[in-house]
Scaffold this active site. Structure first.
Site, PDB file in Angstrom:
ATOM      1  N   ASP A 149       5.379   0.168  12.682  1.00 33.05           N
ATOM      2  CA  ASP A 149       5.865  -0.955  13.490  1.00 33.05           C
ATOM      3  C   ASP A 149       7.038  -0.440  14.323  1.00 33.05           C
ATOM      4  OD1 ASP A 149       4.171  -3.134  12.423  1.00 33.05           O
ATOM      5  OD2 ASP A 149       5.141  -2.578  10.555  1.00 33.05           O
ATOM      6  N   HIS A 160       4.090   1.238   2.167  1.00 36.06           N
ATOM      7  CA  HIS A 160       5.266   0.572   1.579  1.00 36.06           C
ATOM      8  C   HIS A 160       5.853   1.432   0.468  1.00 36.06           C
ATOM      9  CE1 HIS A 160       2.778  -3.033   2.880  1.00 36.06           C
ATOM     10  NE2 HIS A 160       3.908  -3.253   3.504  1.00 36.06           N
ATOM     11  N   GLN A 212       9.256  -2.935  16.129  1.00 31.75           N
ATOM     12  CA  GLN A 212      10.079  -3.639  15.136  1.00 31.75           C
ATOM     13  C   GLN A 212      11.263  -2.752  14.719  1.00 31.75           C
ATOM     14  OE1 GLN A 212       8.539  -6.077  11.713  1.00 31.75           O
ATOM     15  NE2 GLN A 212       8.907  -4.225  10.555  1.00 31.75           N
ATOM     16  N   HIS A 259       0.855  -1.193   0.000  1.00 35.24           N
ATOM     17  CA  HIS A 259       0.000   0.000   0.000  1.00 35.24           C
ATOM     18  C   HIS A 259       0.892   1.244   0.000  1.00 35.24           C
ATOM     19  CE1 HIS A 259       1.058   0.070   4.217  1.00 35.24           C
ATOM     20  NE2 HIS A 259       0.533  -1.138   4.390  1.00 35.24           N
ATOM     21  N   GLY A 274       9.026   1.262   8.413  1.00 39.53           N
ATOM     22  CA  GLY A 274       8.003   2.243   8.771  1.00 39.53           C
ATOM     23  C   GLY A 274       7.890   2.380  10.285  1.00 39.53           C
ATOM     24  N   LYS A 314      -2.262   3.103   7.478  1.00 39.11           N
ATOM     25  CA  LYS A 314      -2.327   2.123   6.381  1.00 39.11           C
ATOM     26  C   LYS A 314      -1.737   0.805   6.859  1.00 39.11           C
ATOM     27  CE  LYS A 314      -2.967   5.144   2.745  1.00 39.11           C
ATOM     28  NZ  LYS A 314      -3.870   5.075   1.610  1.00 39.11           N
ATOM     29  N   SER A 334      -1.780  -3.656   5.584  1.00 45.90           N
ATOM     30  CA  SER A 334      -2.337  -4.713   4.730  1.00 45.90           C
ATOM     31  C   SER A 334      -3.513  -5.381   5.433  1.00 45.90           C
ATOM     32  CB  SER A 334      -1.260  -5.758   4.419  1.00 45.90           C
ATOM     33  OG  SER A 334      -0.129  -5.123   3.885  1.00 45.90           O
ATOM     34  N   ARG A 335      -3.496  -5.384   6.766  1.00 41.06           N
ATOM     35  CA  ARG A 335      -4.571  -6.049   7.522  1.00 41.06           C
ATOM     36  C   ARG A 335      -5.876  -5.246   7.524  1.00 41.06           C
ATOM     37  NH1 ARG A 335       0.026  -8.006  10.905  1.00 41.06           N
ATOM     38  NH2 ARG A 335      -0.011 -10.291  10.753  1.00 41.06           N
TER      39      ARG A 335
HETATM   40  O1  PAF Z   1       7.137  -5.319   8.644  1.00 44.16           O
HETATM   41  C1  PAF Z   1       7.011  -6.345   7.931  1.00 44.16           C
HETATM   42  O2  PAF Z   1       6.295  -6.356   6.941  1.00 44.16           O
HETATM   43  C2  PAF Z   1       7.766  -7.605   8.332  1.00 44.16           C
HETATM   44  O3  PAF Z   1       7.801  -7.769   9.707  1.00 44.16           O
HETATM   45  C3  PAF Z   1       9.174  -7.689   7.739  1.00 44.16           C
HETATM   46  C4  PAF Z   1      10.073  -6.579   8.262  1.00 44.16           C
HETATM   47  C5  PAF Z   1       9.099  -7.600   6.212  1.00 44.16           C
HETATM   48  C6  PAF Z   1       9.816  -9.023   8.101  1.00 44.16           C
HETATM   49  O4  PAF Z   1       9.081 -10.104   7.620  1.00 44.16           O
END
Ligand code: PAF
Length: 289
Positions: A158, A45, A161, A42, A155, A192, A194-195
């Site tokens: 997350d 990304h 992450q 989306h 991004g 935004k 994907s879910r």
């Molecule tokens: O953020 C994501 O889409 C995923 O966690 C990633 C970083 C591509 C790892 O699979």
């Protein structure tokens, strides 16, 4: 996004192919940006791909729904996939090649080595999705070793992450610069994701409660509130006012170590996870004081 015409985007499936393409670019003296994704791309990304294109000569995008980061009760099978759409989205944003391996290419039999992290993964999603970050860090570490990028783009949506990948890249000396990009939102504030495609029309409407509640928290901090518990209570009460919402967590942590703080100061992450119906959504803001 205009996805009407068939894409001519180059797509490779094997580690050997992506390595040899990157090696050829390196031989020409070109710099490499990398955007790891799980596909169903989306505008969020695409903003990462555009940033990479701005800062590098070539941009590699991986599309891999990583089985290792999903628990058995999670949505690995249901996770949306559409390669034609993704190819057009990468092309439109200016990416140069897609790396789309099969799980067997990434995880040969007897795969037994993992990247495990502590501290930044103890709270928030790490507390409620215990195997998630081991899967994320292992796949991202592998992808870094496969693509060998100069810069990699993540991004802020997350945020845990992002903090965790920054940490392991530093701790384990991956020679890659981690570039953070802002959250991209729908016009009504929903981040935004994907879910979001899982949401029914009523749930989609209800999901605006996430950003609206975070906004209340942000305003309280901007108006001088410095007690994490008070901000958490305010956001939680607002989320609970939406009948379709079920709060998973509301946390106030420092953005570097993802640990709780006694007072709101420095670089602070306010993060929430909320079920809207069966769909779990996350959102956050970062405030620097
Ligand atoms: O953020 C994501 O889409 C995923 O966690 C990633 C970083 C591509 C790892 O699979």
């Amino acid at each position: 996004m205009n996805m009407q015409k068939a894409s001519t985007m180059k797509l490779v499936k094997t580690i050997e192919e992506i390595r040899s393409q990157v090696a050829a670019w390196r031989k020409e003296g070109l710099s490499i940006g990398f955007v790891p994704t799980m596909g169903y791309l989306h505008e969020g990304h695409q903003s990462l791909i555009r940033k990479s294109r701005e800062q590098n000569d070539r941009t590699v995008v991986s599309v891999f729904v990583n089985p290792m980061q999903f628990a058995p009760n999670e949505d690995f099978e249901a996770y949306p996939r559409d390669m034609a759409h993704d190819m057009a989205a990468v092309e439109e944003a200016g990416g140069d090649i897609i790396f789309n391996p099969e799980p067997s290419e990434m995880y040969p039999s007897h795969f037994t080595s993992f990247i495990d992290t502590t501290e930044t993964t103890e709270l928030l999603c790490g507390a409620v999705r215990p195997i998630h970050f081991r899967g994320v860090c292992t796949v991202v570490g592998k992808l870094f070793n496969i693509v060998c990028p100069d810069r990699a783009y993540f991004g802020q949506k997350d945020a845990q992450q992002l903090a965790t990948i920054r940490r392991f890249a530093r701790d384990l000396n991956f020679p890659v610069e981690i570039v953070a990009c802002p959250i991209v939102r729908e016009s009504d504030g929903l981040a935004k994701s994907s879910r979001n495609t899982y949401l029914s029309p009523a749930e989609r409407q209800a999901a605006t409660i996430l950003s609206r509640s975070l906004e209340l928290g942000r305003k309280a901090i901007e108006n001088g509130e410095r007690t994490p518990g008070k901000v958490i209570d305010l956001i939680t009460a607002s989320l609970k006012s939406e009948p379709l919402a079920r709060v998973d967590y509301v946390e106030v942590v420092d953005f570097e170590n993802i640990q709780r703080v006694e007072r709101i100061e420095g670089s602070i992450l306010v993060a929430i996870a909320v079920y809207i119906g069966k769909t779990r959504l996350i959102d956050n803001f970062i405030i620097n004081l």
